[in-house]
Structures are given as structure tokens and as C-alpha cells.
Write a protein that holds these residues in place. Structure first.
Motif, PDB file in Angstrom:
ATOM      1  N   GLU A 355     -18.171  -3.514  22.740  1.00 11.73           N
ATOM      2  CA  GLU A 355     -17.188  -3.096  21.754  1.00 11.73           C
ATOM      3  C   GLU A 355     -15.777  -3.173  22.325  1.00 11.73           C
ATOM      4  N   ASP A 356     -15.619  -2.745  23.573  1.00 13.38           N
ATOM      5  CA  ASP A 356     -14.300  -2.806  24.186  1.00 13.38           C
ATOM      6  C   ASP A 356     -13.804  -4.243  24.314  1.00 13.38           C
ATOM      7  N   GLY A 357     -14.724  -5.178  24.575  1.00 11.67           N
ATOM      8  CA  GLY A 357     -14.339  -6.574  24.701  1.00 11.67           C
ATOM      9  C   GLY A 357     -14.248  -7.306  23.386  1.00 11.67           C
ATOM     10  N   LYS A 358     -14.493  -6.584  22.250  1.00 14.15           N
ATOM     11  CA  LYS A 358     -14.438  -7.185  20.907  1.00 14.15           C
ATOM     12  C   LYS A 358     -15.309  -8.440  20.839  1.00 14.15           C
ATOM     13  N   ILE A 359     -16.556  -8.288  21.314  1.00 14.03           N
ATOM     14  CA  ILE A 359     -17.502  -9.408  21.373  1.00 14.03           C
ATOM     15  C   ILE A 359     -18.484  -9.295  20.214  1.00 14.03           C
ATOM     16  N   ASP A 360     -18.758 -10.422  19.557  1.00 22.43           N
ATOM     17  CA  ASP A 360     -19.697 -10.464  18.439  1.00 22.43           C
ATOM     18  C   ASP A 360     -21.084 -10.859  18.959  1.00 22.43           C
ATOM     19  N   ILE A 361     -22.075 -10.043  18.682  1.00 20.11           N
ATOM     20  CA  ILE A 361     -23.462 -10.325  19.092  1.00 20.11           C
ATOM     21  C   ILE A 361     -24.181 -10.982  17.932  1.00 20.11           C
ATOM     22  N   GLN A 362     -24.763 -12.130  18.164  1.00 22.81           N
ATOM     23  CA  GLN A 362     -25.491 -12.867  17.132  1.00 22.81           C
ATOM     24  C   GLN A 362     -26.919 -13.160  17.593  1.00 22.81           C
ATOM     25  N   GLY A 363     -27.806 -13.397  16.639  1.00 27.16           N
ATOM     26  CA  GLY A 363     -29.195 -13.749  16.930  1.00 27.16           C
ATOM     27  C   GLY A 363     -30.084 -12.568  17.210  1.00 27.16           C
ATOM     28  N   MET A 364     -29.551 -11.339  17.083  1.00 24.00           N
ATOM     29  CA  MET A 364     -30.384 -10.159  17.341  1.00 24.00           C
ATOM     30  C   MET A 364     -31.212  -9.829  16.101  1.00 24.00           C
TER      31      MET A 364
END
Length: 497
Positions: A355-364
Motif C-alpha cells: 500500500e505504501d508503494g502504491k502497487i497494484d496486485i493482479q492475478g490473485m
């Protein structure tokens, strides 16, 4: 201190053993050949004597019958001394031409006349021989004929009938001719054998040298290798087996050289990795002690010292883990479980950083996918890869997960956007201490051991791991694990990891 190992002087060389073996086989062969040739030659000589004596008997019989029909020379029984002398004169023609002794005996076995007084001792023709000849058979014997001859003879005999009278006709040759014949044969054989032994000895020495030279070269290279010269190599020549041996030796030497080089690099990397944080720690502490760093800044710099100490602890722990894994001290405990449980746990544990790195998680999108592996091993692998992905994914970047089945294996891919790994560094990402500033997971802050541990753990789990990247766009790590068959251990899975 142990005593140096001395070379045993009682041991023969390979060339000596080879020569001795070939020489022994050759001598046994020549002796056997000599015995066989002597036996066959003796049998041939005896048969030849039998044939020649039979021919003499045929000629003497024909002559006797012809002269008897003419009323001259031969009559049985011999009427007087003159008749005996005339008969002896006729038979002496055969004695002269063939060298055979001819004699005549009456039906009682008494010798009536002979062509050589020196050969005869006296006595009568044995009754057994007379019965055989009376049956119409020619006889052939060897010896003294019950003392009739002074020495051994080859003797052929048959029944002779003329003008209603009968007797026995014999032809004989001395047996000492055989000894002369065999002696001449053995003399020629001995000369041939000596020539063969000399030629074969030279050839054996040349052949032994051809075999021992490559072995000596390999031995010399082995001694150099044993003394620490890992560049030593053996020439690949000689017969196929020796060439294969030399090739195998060279491959072993190459691997040892690589191990030695890796060990040197490993020690150098360890020294470098330890020196950097220790230098920082010492500098900050010295600055506090000598007053360079004001007391108001102690907390800040002690925090840095704590981080560097933690880095040292992680480095040492990683090295211990690698040592235990590669030595086989760590045994896995594989079981059947859902791979998505590990992926979900790792992502949730790093939720704050994501969240701090503003990263989008996909494929979960978890779909029950069963694997047969040690959950702790797999968790360490996923954690290391995801940790690197988070470090090097830029803000608003993406980390994508993909899990699917391919034959007997489950394939797990973790991909992130970012600078990726340069093509030059990509082949080396799983090596110990290898780091490249722009590569994901290979930065100067890390120890360079995380991906190497991943490779070791995946290999122990029965799978494979690889890295792919397009520089400046993305990077993807893919590893495989044995798939569980209907929730059960696969048949080809390792019994112990």
C-alpha cells in the motif's frame, strides 16, 4: 605429523605387467603348439612308415610270385642254401631302394632268411601276429617283436603263399629315424619360436608404450591437480577407453577449478559484504566516542547501526542456511497442500509495504491448486521473490501472479513492472553474491544470496526456477513444483527432499 607416503618399489609398472602377461601367453601358446605339432608329426611319420612298408610288402610279394612262377629264386619252404641265397638276393633289391629290412618266416614263426644280420637278435614271430596274418590281415607293429630285433623297428607283415606252400613276409625300418625327424622339426620350430618371440617382444614394448604414455600423462596431470594446480589437463589421445578416461578427468578438473574459483569469489564477496556494514558501524560508534557526532544525534545514528547489525545478522544467517541446504543437513517435509495458501499469506504479510508503494496486485484469483512440497521451503521462495518485486516496482506499478498446471508440474509465475534485469546480468541472477544495481532483487542493499537460496530450495523440492526480463518494462520469475495427483503424493515425487 604423518610420515610421507613412499612409493612401493615392489610394484611393477603397467608396461611390465602387460609385457609379462603377453610373454606368458605367448610362451604357453608356443609350448602348446610345439606339443600339438610334435604329436601330429609323430602320428604322420608313423602313418607314412606304415604306408611305405606296406608298399614294400606289395612289391616284394609281387616279385616273389613272379619269380616263383618262373621257377627261380623264391620257393617256400626254401629247399636248400642256394635257394635261400637266391631269395635273399631278390629281397635285397628292396632293401637297397627303400632302406627296409625284409625277412621271411615259416608257419611256425621261425625266421628263414633276412637281409640284415646286424638287426636280428633271434627268436620267433609271436603267435598272436601269426593268427592275425593267417586271418588274411596285414599287421603293423612297433618295437622289437618279442626280441627278434636288437632295437625298435616299425614292422609290417602279411601271409605269403606260393605253389601251395605258405609263410610270412615282413618289412621293417628302424624307429631311430623318428627321433631324427622330430629333432629336425623341433630345431626348425625353435628357430621360428625365437624369431617370433623377438618380434613379438618388440611389438609388445611398442604397444605397452602406446598404452602407458596416456596413462602417465593422466597421472602427471592428477599429481598437478593434487598439488593445487587446477589448470592441469590430460591430453585426450590413445584408445577409446583412455580417451574417455582423460575426458572424464578433464571434466572433473574443470569442475574443481570452477569450485575453487567460486570459493575464492565467495570468500571475497563475504569479506566485502561484512566489511561494508562493519565499517559503517565502526565509523558511527567512533564518531560518538570522539564527539564528532553530537549527543542529540545519537538516536538517529544508533538506528542506522541497528539496521547495519540486522543486515549482518541476515547475511550470516543466509550463509548458514545455504551451507546447511547444500550439505544436506536440512531435510524438507513435503506434503500435499494448496499453493495459493502460501501466495496469499506472503501478500497479506507485505500488505503495508504494498500500500505504501502504491502497487497494484493482479492475478490473485485463488483456484485450488495442490502441490507436493515443503510449505516452509516454498514460503521462503515466494517471500524472497515478492520482497524483491516490492522493492523494485515503481509507484502505480503492477505485481502479477499466475498459477497453472502443466503436465505433472504446477507452474508459479510472479511478474512485476519496472526497470527489470539487464540482458548481461540475467544469466547470473541465481549465483551467490551477484548483484546488479538496476536489476530487481539484485541491489546494493541486499546480500545477493536470496535468489541463490530460492534456486537451492526449488531444486530440493524437485522443480526448476528461471528468470525472464525485458529491460525497462518488466521482470518475471517462474518456478515449478510437483503437482499432487487427486490430493495425493505424485508417484515420481522425491521420498525425502
Amino acid at each position: 605429523m604423518s610420515a610421507p607416503v613412499r612409493k612401493c618399489r615392489c610394484r611393477r609398472t603397467i608396461g611390465g605387467e602387460f609385457f609379462q602377461t603377453i610373454a606368458s601367453v605367448l610362451l604357453v601358446g608356443l609350448a602348446l603348439m610345439c606339443g600339438i605339432q610334435t604329436a601330429m608329426s609323430t602320428a604322420y611319420f608313423v602313418r607314412e612308415r606304415q604306408v611305405s612298408l606296406t608298399a614294400v610288402l606289395d612289391g616284394a610279394t609281387a616279385m616273389s610270385e613272379r619269380f616263383a612262377a618262373q621257377g627261380s629264386i623264391v620257393t617256400l619252404p626254401l629247399p636248400d642254401e642256394q635257394a635261400a641265397e637266391n631269395t635273399r638276393s631278390g629281397f635285397e633289391l628292396f632293401n637297397t631302394s627303400s632302406g627296409a629290412v625284409i625277412f621271411v618266416a615259416d608257419l611256425d614263426g621261425n625266421v628263414l632268411l633276412h637281409t640284415s644280420s646286424d638287426a636280428f637278435e633271434g627268436g620267433k614271430v609271436p603267435e598272436k601276429l601269426r593268427r592275425e596274418m593267417d586271418a588274411g590281415e596285414d599287421v603293423f607293429i612297433q618295437g622289437k617283436m618279442d626280441g627278434i630285433f636288437r632295437s625298435g623297428f616299425y614292422i609290417a607283415g602279411r601271409r605269403l603263399e606260393m605253389d601251395g606252400n605258405a609263410g610270412y613276409l615282413f618289412a621293417a625300418t628302424p624307429m631311430n629315424a623318428l627321433a631324427s625327424y622330430v629333432g629336425d622339426m623341433l630345431s626348425m620350430f625353435l628357430v621360428s619360436a625365437v624369431a617370433i618371440l623377438i618380434v613379438c617382444s618388440v611389438l609388445c614394448m611398442l604397444l605397452a608404450r602406446r598404452i602407458t604414455v596416456p596413462i602417465e600423462q593422466i597421472s602427471r596431470a592428477a599429481r598437478q591437480l593434487g598439488s593445487g594446480d587446477f589448470t592441469a589437463r590430460a591430453p585426450v589421445n590413445g584408445c577409446e577407453e583412455l580417451a574417455d578416461f582423460a575426458t572424464t578427468f578433464n571434466n572433473m578438473a574443470g569442475r574443481l577449478q570452477n569450485i575453487d574459483n567460486s570459493r575464492g569469489q565467495f570468500m571475497g564477496n563475504i569479506a566485502h559484504e561484512l566489511r561494508t556494514p562493519m565499517t559503517s558501524i565502526k565509523g558511527f560508534i567512533d564518531g560518538m566516542l570522539d564527539g564528532t557526532i553530537p549527543e542529540s544525534e545519537y538516536k538517529r545514528y544508533l538506528g542506522i547501526v541497528s539496521q547495519e547489525t540486522g543486515r549482518l545478522a541476515r547475511l550470516v544467517q543466509n550463509m548458514l542456511d545455504i551451507t546447511k541446504l547444500e550439505s544436506g543437513e536440512v531435510k524438507g517435509h513435503p506434503k500435499v497442500y494448496d499453493i495459493w495458501a502460501t501466495l496469499t499469506d506472503v501478500v497479506l504479510s507485505d500488505e503495508r509495504r504494498i500500500e505504501d508503494g502504491k502497487i497494484d496486485i493482479q492475478g490473485m484469483d485463488p483456484v485450488r491448486t495442490m502441490v507436493y512440497a515443503d510449505p516452509d521451503f516454498v514460503h521462503q521462495v515466494v517471500y524472497n521473490i515478492v520482497d524483491n518485486a516490492i522493492k523494485f516496482t515503481p509507484p502505480d506499478g503492477v505485481i502479477h501472479f499466475d498459477v497453472h498446471r502443466e503436465g505433472p508440474m504446477v507452474v508459479v509465475a510472479i511478474e512485476n513492472t519496472g526497470d527489470g534485469i539487464s540482458p548481461e546480468a540475467l544469466p547470473f541472477v541465481f549465483e551467490r553474491f551477484y548483484k546488479e544495481d538496476r536489476s530487481r532483487g539484485l541491489n546494493t542493499r541486499g546480500s545477493g544470496l536470496g535468489l541463490h537460496i530460492c534456486k537451492v530450495l526449488i531444486t530440493l523440492s524437485g522443480g526448476q526456477i528461471k528468470a525472464e526480463s525485458e529491460e525497462g518494462k518488466w521482470c518475471r520469475f517462474t518456478f515449478t513444483l510437483p503437482a499432487a495427483e487427486n490430493g495425493k503424493q505424485p508417484q515420481n515425487a522425491k521420498s525425502a527432499v
